[in-house]
Structure formats: structure tokens, C-alpha cells
Design an enzyme around this catalytic site. Sequence first.
Site, PDB file in Angstrom:
ATOM      1  N   VAL A  69       1.165  -1.516   0.154  1.00 56.65           N
ATOM      2  CA  VAL A  69       0.203  -0.075  -0.200  1.00 56.65           C
ATOM      3  C   VAL A  69       1.062   0.996  -0.238  1.00 56.65           C
ATOM      4  CG1 VAL A  69      -1.733   1.026   1.065  1.00 56.65           C
ATOM      5  CG2 VAL A  69      -2.207  -1.320   1.312  1.00 56.65           C
ATOM      6  N   CYS A  70       1.902   1.585   0.891  1.00 55.07           N
ATOM      7  CA  CYS A  70       2.570   2.604   1.261  1.00 55.07           C
ATOM      8  C   CYS A  70       3.418   2.772  -0.337  1.00 55.07           C
ATOM      9  CB  CYS A  70       3.380   2.980   2.468  1.00 55.07           C
ATOM     10  SG  CYS A  70       2.395   2.975   3.703  1.00 55.07           S
TER      11      CYS A  70
END
Length: 198
Positions: A117-118
Site C-alpha cells: 500500500v504505502c
Amino acid sequence: MTKELFSASNTAMLLIDHQVGTMGWVRSIPASQLKRNAVLLAKAAKILNIPVILTSSMEEYAQGPLISELAEILPEAHAARIKRFGIVDAMGDQNFAAAVKATGRKNLLIAGVTNDVCTVFPVLTAIQQGYEVQVVADAGGSPTKFADDVSLRRMEQAGAVVTSTIQAVAELARNWTTPEGGELMGAVIGALQELLSE
């Protein structure tokens, strides 16, 4: 593919969301290794005077603050960190994107606490914007090995080079016999000793 080796003079480092809460969501790599690798990257940037952009997401919530070591090693970058509120793709945050652009560097060494995600979305955006990107895979992780493998493959297919922390530090160092190289070697050996003692 990367057109040139990354060096202290042509690279900026982006450390994304290495927050105490978020780190607890990673299971594809031991938390101690992830943290040690992120800290080693920060130490390398300080030793080599590489510009670093730090960012966090929703510090007041479950994600929590950035790990304290980043503030200790990179106090100025920590003070100037970009606090995002709900923007998943850090490069989609105007302040973060502007800070990256302001470094004047086209080579980006990127590590995010969760690769799935990040890390993945700012990497995809940076590549679309013409940056050369290396992803430091083991300075991040994912809730599952499957999620990690898929995200790393997606970034690689988009044109990112996937690397490891020690490989990235060695590429930036170039020569262990310089004063900076010697200091970096000490940091690498310290990290390896901690790893081997676990």
C-alpha cells in the site's frame, strides 16, 4: 531499467510511513529486520548527505508516529515531514510531490513500511512522472508474503528496480575506504551482527 548507478550526488531518498502502528501490520518480514533496515537507510543518507523526504499518514490514529530513530538520525527531515491525512499515494499529496521535486534529483530510492500500500502507489506515480526508481524491498513488508510478492512484481513490471537495503547502501557508498565509506561499513556490519544474533 535504471540508466545509471545511484549515487550520493544524484539520488533522493523517500521513506514512507515507517510508523509504530503500521509496522505492526507487517508479517512478510520480521518487524525487527524491517525497522533495522529503515534505520540503516536513514543512517546512510545522513552520512552521505543525501536529501531525505519523510512522510506519515494519520499519525493521530492507529498508524501512530514515525519511529523515534528517524527523528534522532534525521531531525531536520523529521521536522519537515509531510503529514498526509488519508492520501494513500504519497506522490498524490501536493506537499510531498513538491518536496520531492525540490530535491532536484531524478533518481529516487524509495522504502515504505507496507510495500502493498504505502510503497507501490507512489512508486508507480513517480515512474509515470519520469523518475528512475529503486524500491528497497526489505525496508518494508506486507501483511502476507503473497501481498508482498504481488506488489514487488507490480512495481518491477512498471519499471522500478527492486533492491535490498545493504545492496542499496553499497551502491551509494561505492568505496568502503573513503571516510564516508568506512562509516557506512560500520553501520552495515552493526546491522548484520544484530541480524545474525537474532
